[in-house]
Design an enzyme around this catalytic site. Structure first.
Site, PDB file in Angstrom:
ATOM      1  CE1 TYR A   1      11.499  16.438 -24.614  1.00  0.00           C
ATOM      2  CE2 TYR A   1      11.597  14.561 -25.844  1.00  0.00           C
ATOM      3  CZ  TYR A   1      10.819  15.385 -24.983  1.00  0.00           C
ATOM      4  OH  TYR A   1       9.539  14.997 -24.730  1.00  0.00           O
TER       5      TYR A   1
ATOM      6  CB  SER B   1       4.911   8.010 -25.528  1.00  0.00           C
ATOM      7  OG  SER B   1       4.422   8.965 -25.280  1.00  0.00           O
TER       8      SER B   1
ATOM      9  CD  GLN C   1       1.837   7.988 -21.760  1.00  0.00           C
ATOM     10  OE1 GLN C   1       2.546   8.503 -22.861  1.00  0.00           O
ATOM     11  NE2 GLN C   1       1.345   9.128 -20.964  1.00  0.00           N
TER      12      GLN C   1
ATOM     13  CE1 TYR D   1       2.702  12.196 -19.840  1.00  0.00           C
ATOM     14  CE2 TYR D   1       3.095  12.497 -22.147  1.00  0.00           C
ATOM     15  CZ  TYR D   1       3.491  12.413 -20.739  1.00  0.00           C
ATOM     16  OH  TYR D   1       4.835  12.245 -20.835  1.00  0.00           O
TER      17      TYR D   1
ATOM     18  NE  ARG E   1      10.753  18.002 -18.798  1.00  0.00           N
ATOM     19  CZ  ARG E   1       9.904  17.183 -19.499  1.00  0.00           C
ATOM     20  NH1 ARG E   1      10.129  16.960 -20.953  1.00  0.00           N
ATOM     21  NH2 ARG E   1       8.790  16.605 -19.066  1.00  0.00           N
TER      22      ARG E   1
ATOM     23  CG  HIS F   1       7.728  12.126 -16.463  1.00  0.00           C
ATOM     24  ND1 HIS F   1       6.543  12.083 -16.689  1.00  0.00           N
ATOM     25  CD2 HIS F   1       8.262  12.399 -17.566  1.00  0.00           C
ATOM     26  CE1 HIS F   1       6.239  12.102 -17.921  1.00  0.00           C
ATOM     27  NE2 HIS F   1       7.232  12.251 -18.303  1.00  0.00           N
TER      28      HIS F   1
ATOM     29  NE  ARG G   1      11.858  13.810 -19.928  1.00  0.00           N
ATOM     30  CZ  ARG G   1      12.694  13.862 -20.774  1.00  0.00           C
ATOM     31  NH1 ARG G   1      13.822  13.926 -20.711  1.00  0.00           N
ATOM     32  NH2 ARG G   1      12.210  14.575 -22.053  1.00  0.00           N
TER      33      ARG G   1
HETATM   34  C1  FNR Z   1       9.871  10.333 -20.834  1.00  0.00           C
HETATM   35  N1  FNR Z   1       8.858   9.790 -19.919  1.00  0.00           N
HETATM   36  C2  FNR Z   1       7.568   9.626 -20.385  1.00  0.00           C
HETATM   37  N2  FNR Z   1       6.528   8.932 -19.449  1.00  0.00           N
HETATM   38  C3  FNR Z   1       5.185   9.198 -20.064  1.00  0.00           C
HETATM   39  O1  FNR Z   1       4.354   8.771 -19.302  1.00  0.00           O
HETATM   40  N3  FNR Z   1       4.984   9.339 -21.469  1.00  0.00           N
HETATM   41  C4  FNR Z   1       5.838   9.938 -22.112  1.00  0.00           C
HETATM   42  O2  FNR Z   1       5.456  10.389 -23.423  1.00  0.00           O
HETATM   43  C5  FNR Z   1       7.230  10.144 -21.648  1.00  0.00           C
HETATM   44  N4  FNR Z   1       8.161  10.875 -22.545  1.00  0.00           N
HETATM   45  C6  FNR Z   1       9.580  10.748 -22.046  1.00  0.00           C
HETATM   46  C7  FNR Z   1      10.442  11.297 -23.119  1.00  0.00           C
HETATM   47  C8  FNR Z   1      11.805  11.247 -22.642  1.00  0.00           C
HETATM   48  C9  FNR Z   1      12.866  11.811 -23.702  1.00  0.00           C
HETATM   49  C10 FNR Z   1      12.173  10.520 -21.422  1.00  0.00           C
HETATM   50  C11 FNR Z   1      13.566  10.540 -21.080  1.00  0.00           C
HETATM   51  C12 FNR Z   1      10.922  10.358 -20.495  1.00  0.00           C
HETATM   52  C13 FNR Z   1       9.293   9.165 -18.824  1.00  0.00           C
HETATM   53  C14 FNR Z   1       9.510   7.810 -18.794  1.00  0.00           C
HETATM   54  O3  FNR Z   1       8.317   6.912 -19.136  1.00  0.00           O
HETATM   55  C15 FNR Z   1      10.137   7.126 -17.494  1.00  0.00           C
HETATM   56  O4  FNR Z   1       9.234   7.504 -16.325  1.00  0.00           O
HETATM   57  C16 FNR Z   1      11.531   7.670 -17.233  1.00  0.00           C
HETATM   58  O5  FNR Z   1      12.273   7.843 -18.503  1.00  0.00           O
HETATM   59  C17 FNR Z   1      12.402   6.925 -16.253  1.00  0.00           C
HETATM   60  O6  FNR Z   1      13.602   7.726 -15.974  1.00  0.00           O
HETATM   61  P1  FNR Z   1      15.070   7.177 -16.343  1.00  0.00           P
HETATM   62  O7  FNR Z   1      15.026   5.591 -16.237  1.00  0.00           O
HETATM   63  O8  FNR Z   1      14.940   7.585 -17.943  1.00  0.00           O
HETATM   64  O9  FNR Z   1      15.772   7.813 -15.651  1.00  0.00           O
END
Ligand code: FNR
Length: 382
Positions: free
Chosen positions: A24, A106, A127, A129, A164, A275, A278
């Site tokens: 995940y 988050s 943060q 959503y 995913r 993101h 993702r």
């Molecule tokens: C995230 N990201 C994310 N972004 C956000 O705005 N709210 C969230 O709850 C989450 N949750 C989340 C869970 C997991 C497991 C990951 C890996 C990522 C995105 C996160 O804030 C960010 O944009 C990315 O992780 C950046 O990419 P890298 O540096 O992980 O490659």
């Protein structure tokens, strides 16, 4: 292979975590093309070496929304952070505070806003959503404000969750997901012990608290799919402004026209982000999207960037491409899963050191001194 402390922490996290949770964290959408490009494109941005420029005094400090950051880095919002280590959000927030940078909580965290904010003395970011239930959003904003959060990160690139497939394979989502996760968790007693899963009901603290009823991990992905709102539009920003007067950053901008709209609709900052690969696979890496966005809005709005940052050199690269501040995502969660607060603090120390080496050898004594002139060749734009 890309070598960094984050790479080592990733390997350690993979050994420690049950597979559903590791995948995940580690995975992205569809074929994970954008996820790979995020890391590879950034690593390929060549720095321009300069020498004999008396770099004995360096400063990594930067200002953002009136706050001084010890370095131009913040911890990104990561859902389920508290599943990676016991009271994971608190541990990560404490590490960030000890290194003089912000932590972002988050919406979908395990620790509540109040629990995390009261564990640190300084301010944190929150943060949000977009959910169909606007009462949920309003309540979250009011609680964040009451808890002293200074900055809102409003994430707009998740009107629907990306597909995913790793999550389906690993048992995070899909039929019998809860049972498969249970079996994996039992096979990882050290992790289950570490996160306190053996000692307390492990629900999604924030979501449960907003909804007033337990919302367990049993149907986390289903909850996301049902509650995220595809009707989101720029006009929602005006609604949010009624409940949030502090700085607001729009997270998930990948296009210069959207960046201009963010300025027009009164945002204080943007996060150039896909993101972490993702959401929509096949979109540009942040590395490739950032220069055009910086050309469009640099100076009008704070530019933050993430997706693919794994070390201090990557931070310098993002800044040279136009970012003011850089978010760490997976990199700090790998460290958190491996070694908790100490792991995150160690990763931040290493990033500090790596930035100092990169700044010394590119001749940039300050963060403002890191510009496109710090790059040997400019990133080719699509
Ligand atoms: C995230 N990201 C994310 N972004 C956000 O705005 N709210 C969230 O709850 C989450 N949750 C989340 C869970 C997991 C497991 C990951 C890996 C990522 C995105 C996160 O804030 C960010 O944009 C990315 O992780 C950046 O990419 P890298 O540096 O992980 O490659």
């Amino acid at each position: 292979m890309i070598i960094s402390a984050a790479t080592d922490y990733r390997a350690a996290a993979k050994r420690k975590l049950p597979p559903f949770l590791f995948h995940y964290l580690d995975g992205g959408a569809y074929a994970e093309y954008t996820l790979k490009r995020n890391v590879e494109d950034l690593a390929q941005v060549a720095l321009r070496q300069r020498v004999l420029r008396n770099m004995s005094a360096l400063s990594l400090e930067t200002q953002l929304f009136g706050q001084t950051l010890a370095m131009p880095v913040a911890l990104a919002p990561v859902g389920l952070c508290g599943m990676y280590a016991r009271r994971g959000e608190v541990q990560a927030a404490r590490a960030a505070e000890s290194k003089g940078i912000p932590f972002t909580l988050s919406t979908v965290s395990v620790g509540t806003i109040e629990e995390v904010s009261s564990a640190i003395t300084g301010p944190m970011w929150f943060q949000l959503y977009v959910l169909k239930d606007r009462g949920f959003m309003r309540n979250a904003l009011e609680r964040a404000r009451a808890a002293g959060c200074t900055t809102l990160v409003f994430t707009v690139d998740m009107p629907v969750p990306g597909a995913r497939y790793r999550d389906a394979h690993s048992g995070m989502s899909g039929p019998n997901a809860a049972l498969r996760r249970y079996l994996q968790a039992v096979a990882h007693p050290a992790w289950a012990w570490d996160v306190g899963l053996l000692g307390r009901p492990h629900d999604l603290g924030n979501i449960s608290a907003y909804l007033g009823k337990p919302t367990g991990l049993a149907d986390y992905i289903g909850w996301l799919a049902k509650n995220f709102d595809p009707s989101i539009s720029w006009s929602d920003l005006e609604w949010i402004r009624e409940f949030w007067q502090g700085p607001m950053i729009i997270k998930g901008i990948l296009d210069a026209e959207d960046a201009r709209d963010a300025v027009r609709f009164g945002a204080d900052g943007i996060v150039v982000s896909n993101h972490g690969g993702r959401q929509l696979d096949g979109v540009l890496s942040s590395t490739r999207a950032l220069p055009a966005i910086a050309d469009a809005v640099k100076g009008d709005i704070a530019i933050l960037a993430d997706s693919g940052v794994r070390n201090g050199l990557d931070v310098v690269r993002m800044i040279a491409l136009g970012a003011d501040t850089v978010l760490l995502g997976r990199a700090y969660i790998y460290a958190l899963a491996t070694a908790g607060e100490k792991g995150v603090a160690n990763l931040l120390d290493l990033i500090d050191k790596e930035m100092r080496v990169a700044m010394t050898l590119t001749g940039a004594g300050t963060i403002a001194g890191i510009t496109r002139e710090s790059l040997a060749r400019h990133v080719i734009q699509e």
